[in-house]
Design a protein around this motif. Structure first.
Motif, mmCIF file in Angstrom:
data_model
loop_
_atom_site.group_PDB
_atom_site.id
_atom_site.type_symbol
_atom_site.label_atom_id
_atom_site.label_comp_id
_atom_site.label_asym_id
_atom_site.label_seq_id
_atom_site.Cartn_x
_atom_site.Cartn_y
_atom_site.Cartn_z
ATOM 1 N N ILE A 77 0.929 -1.205 -0.022
ATOM 2 C CA ILE A 77 0.007 -0.105 0.020
ATOM 3 C C ILE A 77 0.598 1.250 -0.093
ATOM 4 O O ILE A 77 1.771 1.496 -0.957
ATOM 5 C CB ILE A 77 -1.136 -0.058 1.094
ATOM 6 C CG1 ILE A 77 -0.613 -0.284 2.473
ATOM 7 C CG2 ILE A 77 -2.113 -1.057 0.780
ATOM 8 C CD1 ILE A 77 -1.324 -0.120 3.676
ATOM 9 N N ASN A 78 0.813 2.015 0.975
ATOM 10 C CA ASN A 78 1.534 3.494 1.092
ATOM 11 C C ASN A 78 3.010 3.086 0.695
ATOM 12 O O ASN A 78 3.795 4.347 0.195
ATOM 13 C CB ASN A 78 1.015 4.311 2.032
ATOM 14 C CG ASN A 78 1.306 3.581 3.575
ATOM 15 O OD1 ASN A 78 0.623 2.511 3.653
ATOM 16 N ND2 ASN A 78 2.297 4.378 4.144
ATOM 17 N N GLU A 79 3.537 2.288 1.629
ATOM 18 C CA GLU A 79 4.798 2.093 1.573
ATOM 19 C C GLU A 79 5.349 1.861 0.105
ATOM 20 O O GLU A 79 6.505 2.372 -0.331
ATOM 21 C CB GLU A 79 5.498 1.079 2.383
ATOM 22 C CG GLU A 79 5.348 1.670 3.924
ATOM 23 C CD GLU A 79 6.490 2.563 4.428
ATOM 24 O OE1 GLU A 79 6.621 3.476 3.651
ATOM 25 O OE2 GLU A 79 7.204 2.486 5.346
ATOM 26 N N THR A 91 3.853 2.852 -2.525
ATOM 27 C CA THR A 91 3.419 3.823 -3.498
ATOM 28 C C THR A 91 4.539 4.887 -3.010
ATOM 29 O O THR A 91 5.017 5.659 -3.975
ATOM 30 C CB THR A 91 2.223 4.341 -3.738
ATOM 31 O OG1 THR A 91 1.702 4.376 -2.307
ATOM 32 C CG2 THR A 91 1.338 3.353 -4.452
ATOM 33 N N ASN A 92 4.826 4.898 -1.750
ATOM 34 C CA ASN A 92 6.016 5.919 -1.477
ATOM 35 C C ASN A 92 7.273 5.689 -2.156
ATOM 36 O O ASN A 92 7.655 6.831 -2.512
ATOM 37 C CB ASN A 92 6.283 5.756 0.246
ATOM 38 C CG ASN A 92 5.255 6.392 1.064
ATOM 39 O OD1 ASN A 92 4.531 7.147 0.780
ATOM 40 N ND2 ASN A 92 5.437 5.996 2.282
ATOM 41 N N HIS A 143 4.722 5.657 11.760
ATOM 42 C CA HIS A 143 4.335 5.857 10.645
ATOM 43 C C HIS A 143 5.178 6.520 9.466
ATOM 44 O O HIS A 143 5.690 7.715 10.041
ATOM 45 C CB HIS A 143 2.694 6.231 10.700
ATOM 46 C CG HIS A 143 1.846 5.996 9.614
ATOM 47 N ND1 HIS A 143 2.197 6.754 8.305
ATOM 48 C CD2 HIS A 143 0.703 5.364 9.353
ATOM 49 C CE1 HIS A 143 1.118 6.552 7.571
ATOM 50 N NE2 HIS A 143 0.466 5.510 8.118
ATOM 51 N N ASN A 192 4.121 8.403 7.200
ATOM 52 C CA ASN A 192 3.547 9.542 6.543
ATOM 53 C C ASN A 192 2.752 10.466 7.635
ATOM 54 O O ASN A 192 2.203 11.238 7.051
ATOM 55 C CB ASN A 192 2.470 8.805 5.434
ATOM 56 C CG ASN A 192 3.246 8.122 4.423
ATOM 57 O OD1 ASN A 192 2.980 7.254 4.156
ATOM 58 N ND2 ASN A 192 3.871 9.200 3.513
#
Length: 399
Positions: A222-224, A226-227, A242, A244
């Motif tokens: 997920i966000n990691e 796409t980071n 976290h 972000n």
């Protein structure tokens, strides 16, 4: 056995042939069974059945003193019939084909092409039954340079990147505490099967689903994930912090630890006021979330110092009253024994006549339907318990 067209559960009347073992496939088939499908689990008599039957202790004690009901096995195998069949024999192959001829879904987790020699692979079976949904789960998928490698949860977590993100910043890579790569793969399998059934019902066409542990694990970065794609910078281990959001972490108190999850600037100001540190909210270094990320170390140090001087219960009450997301860190026993868990059915007592106590405790299903409720109709089976009654089970579906 309920009639094939009687809608007790959402999937009542659906027949699932389960050729999977261990966790990813059984997670999917248990969920389908919870939703009302009839699941026939094929187990190998040469190995004593599913590998996880011997993954203990603990076991549920049985009168014969030779329990094959490990806690691990029971976690993913309720609402299933167990049928013993040796796929290396013509009789075993014929039995499985006879079930597949009536099934709506087949799910297996052999190595790619591992069922070809038995004539039970997707190409062979789907050619005979074009409306069948056939789901193959493997470690690395049916294609690609790694397709022949065996796949276990730990290997998927390592190859797929999640272990590089998990653990203390100065510690070694760490796996997640449970087999989450397997479980999430099972969830993806369930979603894929339901979507394929929707297509089958609309067109009459079945299809093959190719699902890999590693593919699904990388999908839930997920966000990691796409980071990394957005920045080109490798994410790093941050312990409980976290990447972000700041502050979003575990903090020590005078007598334990709490979770603090501040999601926006309004919550941050409320948090600072609640703990008597309005100066932090007033500082331009911490005014917005990007500011707090840039000055993470200084803010974390200030919060750590302040919270360490107060008791857990006091802090949690202050933050709850202020509308700031915060909470305790429960042990498994505390979580499952909480009033919230009891109210929501997180633990269920399931009758099991083949155990010493006459029942087993299992984790409940979190889905709450208003029309087609989840039902645990059958406890995790002893190995081969339904081999002799298979004809009766199938006849019940035909009614």
């Amino acid at each position: 056995m309920m009639g094939r067209f009687r809608m007790a559960g959402a999937l009542d009347g659906l027949l699932v042939l389960d050729l999977s073992r261990i966790l990813a496939g059984p997670t999917a088939t248990q969920l389908l069974g919870d939703l009302g499908a009839t699941v026939i689990k094929i187990e190998n008599p040469k190995t004593g059945g599913d590998d996880t039957r011997s993954w203990g202790p603990p076991y549920a004690p049985t009168p014969d003193g030779n329990s094959d009901l490990s806690a691990y096995f029971m976690a993913a195998n309720r609402n299933k019939y167990s049928v013993a069949a040796d796929l290396s024999t013509q009789a075993g192959q014929a039995l499985v084909r006879s079930i597949a001829a009536e099934a709506d879904v087949v799910i297996e987790n052999y190595k790619p092409d591992g069922l070809v020699k038995y004539g039970l692979d997707h190409a062979t079976i789907c050619a005979q039954r074009p409306e069948l949904v056939y789901c193959s789960i493997s470690g690395f998928g049916q294609t690609g340079p790694e397709r022949n490698r065996a796949g276990y949860d730990l290997m998927a977590q390592g190859f797929g990147g999640i272990m590089s993100l998990t653990g203390d910043p100065d510690g070694p890579p760490m796996k997640v505490g449970v087999g989450v790569a397997d479980v999430m793969c099972g969830m993806y399998a369930t979603i894929g099967i339901l979507a394929a059934l929707r297509h089958r019902d609309a067109t009459g066409e079945g299809q093959h689903i190719d699902l890999a542990l590693v593919d699904s694990q990388m999908a839930w970065l997920i966000n990691e994930g796409t980071n990394y794609l957005a920045s080109g910078q490798e994410p790093v281990r941050r312990g409980n912090a976290h990447p972000n959001i700041v502050p979003y972490d575990v903090f020590a108190t005078q007598d334990g630890h709490i979770i603090l999850a501040v999601g926006n600037d309004t919550q941050f100001r409320a948090f600072c006021q609640a703990i008597g540190r309005s100066d932090l909210a007033e500082s331009p270094d911490f005014a917005t979330n990007p500011d707090r990320i840039a000055n993470r170390a200084a803010l974390t140090a200030a919060i750590t110092e302040t919270l360490a001087m107060r008791d857990t219960a006091e802090i949690l009450e202050l933050l709850q009253n202020a509308g700031v997301p915060a909470g305790p860190i429960h042990t498994v026993g505390q979580a499952l024994g909480s009033a919230q868990a009891q109210t929501r059915g997180a633990v269920v007592q399931v009758p099991h006549p083949q155990t010493d106590s006459g029942s087993v405790q299992l984790l409940g299903n979190p889905l709450k339907f208003s029309k087609t409720p989840v039902e645990i109709r059958r406890p995790p089976p002893r190995f081969g318990a339904d081999t002799e009654s298979l004809a009766q089970v199938l006849a019940g579906l035909r009614r």
